[in-house]
Design a protein around this motif. Structure first.
Motif, PDB file in Angstrom:
ATOM      1  N   UNK A  37       0.821  -1.214   0.000  1.00 15.92           N
ATOM      2  CA  UNK A  37       0.000   0.000   0.000  1.00 15.92           C
ATOM      3  C   UNK A  37       0.853   1.262   0.000  1.00 15.92           C
ATOM      4  N   UNK A  38       2.011   1.227   0.649  1.00 12.26           N
ATOM      5  CA  UNK A  38       2.923   2.363   0.562  1.00 12.26           C
ATOM      6  C   UNK A  38       3.573   2.427  -0.818  1.00 12.26           C
ATOM      7  N   UNK A  39       3.779   1.274  -1.424  1.00 13.03           N
ATOM      8  CA  UNK A  39       4.275   1.245  -2.798  1.00 13.03           C
ATOM      9  C   UNK A  39       3.258   1.898  -3.735  1.00 13.03           C
ATOM     10  N   UNK A  40       1.970   1.648  -3.475  1.00 12.74           N
ATOM     11  CA  UNK A  40       0.910   2.295  -4.266  1.00 12.74           C
ATOM     12  C   UNK A  40       0.913   3.806  -4.043  1.00 12.74           C
ATOM     13  N   UNK A  41       1.201   4.225  -2.803  1.00 18.21           N
ATOM     14  CA  UNK A  41       1.274   5.656  -2.518  1.00 18.21           C
ATOM     15  C   UNK A  41       2.404   6.309  -3.319  1.00 18.21           C
ATOM     16  N   UNK A  42       3.529   5.611  -3.454  1.00 16.74           N
ATOM     17  CA  UNK A  42       4.618   6.124  -4.281  1.00 16.74           C
ATOM     18  C   UNK A  42       4.199   6.215  -5.746  1.00 16.74           C
ATOM     19  N   UNK A  43       3.375   5.263  -6.181  1.00 20.46           N
ATOM     20  CA  UNK A  43       2.861   5.296  -7.556  1.00 20.46           C
ATOM     21  C   UNK A  43       1.983   6.520  -7.763  1.00 20.46           C
ATOM     22  N   UNK A  44       1.145   6.819  -6.764  1.00 25.02           N
ATOM     23  CA  UNK A  44       0.300   8.019  -6.835  1.00 25.02           C
ATOM     24  C   UNK A  44       1.177   9.266  -6.942  1.00 25.02           C
ATOM     25  N   UNK A  45       2.246   9.312  -6.154  1.00 29.34           N
ATOM     26  CA  UNK A  45       3.164  10.444  -6.232  1.00 29.34           C
ATOM     27  C   UNK A  45       3.764  10.594  -7.613  1.00 29.34           C
ATOM     28  N   UNK A  46       4.152   9.468  -8.228  1.00 25.00           N
ATOM     29  CA  UNK A  46       4.720   9.513  -9.584  1.00 25.00           C
ATOM     30  C   UNK A  46       3.695  10.036 -10.586  1.00 25.00           C
ATOM     31  N   UNK A  47       2.432   9.625 -10.413  1.00 25.30           N
ATOM     32  CA  UNK A  47       1.364  10.101 -11.308  1.00 25.30           C
ATOM     33  C   UNK A  47       1.180  11.612 -11.165  1.00 25.30           C
ATOM     34  N   UNK A  48       1.218  12.095  -9.908  1.00 27.28           N
ATOM     35  CA  UNK A  48       1.072  13.534  -9.668  1.00 27.28           C
ATOM     36  C   UNK A  48       2.221  14.309 -10.299  1.00 27.28           C
ATOM     37  N   UNK A  49       3.433  13.769 -10.221  1.00 27.82           N
ATOM     38  CA  UNK A  49       4.571  14.418 -10.881  1.00 27.82           C
ATOM     39  C   UNK A  49       4.379  14.447 -12.397  1.00 27.82           C
ATOM     40  N   UNK A  50       3.843  13.351 -12.933  1.00 26.39           N
ATOM     41  CA  UNK A  50       3.575  13.309 -14.364  1.00 26.39           C
ATOM     42  C   UNK A  50       2.544  14.347 -14.777  1.00 26.39           C
ATOM     43  N   UNK A  51       1.501  14.511 -13.958  1.00 25.20           N
ATOM     44  CA  UNK A  51       0.483  15.531 -14.246  1.00 25.20           C
ATOM     45  C   UNK A  51       1.074  16.932 -14.161  1.00 25.20           C
ATOM     46  N   UNK A  52       1.996  17.128 -13.216  1.00 24.15           N
ATOM     47  CA  UNK A  52       2.638  18.439 -13.076  1.00 24.15           C
ATOM     48  C   UNK A  52       3.390  18.802 -14.357  1.00 24.15           C
ATOM     49  N   UNK A  53       4.092  17.821 -14.926  1.00 23.53           N
ATOM     50  CA  UNK A  53       4.825  18.074 -16.171  1.00 23.53           C
ATOM     51  C   UNK A  53       3.856  18.413 -17.304  1.00 23.53           C
TER      52      UNK A  53
END
Length: 216
Positions: free
Chosen positions: A47-63
């Motif tokens: 579940x923390x690994x999934x949280x890191x995935x969410x963070x990566x998605x947010x970074x992708x949206x920022x770009x």
């Protein structure tokens, strides 16, 4: 601080506008990859690994928002991504540290130092702490110390894995020696049984020959 724009691409304002968000997001992506691999996040805490995935998605949206010139949304995605990744990395390191995993303890200290620097930097931007030589560079100092500690953590993990490999090899060697001993003992028992059976067959052959002689 704008040094890249000043010295590397001074005539490329549009490019600088994009990379002002793109580069920090790339740092976030690589940080996520490092944390996942270093702490085996998928295996140890899904579940923390999934949280890191969410963070990566947010970074992708920022770009994406930055490239679309939606600067407000781009900054907000970076903020949310940073908070998500920071907390997930901290909790993941804390959980593994509590299990006695020494490389994770180095990771937790390094991550915490960076977070402290980042928090002080943010508080300075919000005028909650004063501007001075210390608060102006807390994030940079935190990142530099984090890099040093993560390097130590990586070296420690390499030594830890070497030690585990040596233990595994010793166990495999011990098992091979034990198997060889068992096979050797079995061979001795088999040889004894063969000799015993051979003697029985010789004795039986002698008795048959005697019987045949008597019959003749």
């Amino acid at each position: 601080f704008g040094y890249s724009y000043k010295y590397l691409w001074p005539n490329m304002p549009a490019f600088n506008h994009a990379v002002f968000i793109v580069f920090p997001c790339l740092v976030g992506f690589f940080g996520i990859m490092f944390a996942r691999e270093f702490l085996q996040a998928k295996k140890n805490n899904p579940w923390l690994n999934n949280a890191l995935t969410v963070g990566a998605i947010l970074y992708g949206l920022a770009i994406i928002f930055r490239l679309l010139h939606k600067d407000y949304f781009s900054y907000r995605m970076v903020d949310l991504g940073g908070i998500t990744v920071a907390m997930a990395g901290f909790l993941l390191g804390l959980k593994q540290s509590l299990k006695g995993h020494r490389p994770a303890q180095f990771f937790l200290v390094a991550w915490s130092v960076f977070l402290v620097g980042l928090v002080l930097f943010s508080l300075r931007n919000l005028n909650l702490v004063p501007y001075n030589n210390f608060t102006n560079y807390t994030m940079q100092f935190g990142a530099a110390i984090e890099l040093i500690l993560l390097s130590i953590a990586l070296a420690d993990k390499i030594n830890f894995l070497k030690k585990e490999q040596a233990i595994a090899q010793q166990k495999a060697l011990d098992a091979a020696i034990e198997n060889e001993r068992i096979v050797s003992n079995q061979n001795v028992l088999l040889e004894n049984k063969v000799e015993e059976r051979t003697r029985d067959l010789k004795q039986a052959n002698i008795e048959i020959n005697n019987t045949l002689t008597q019959l003749k």
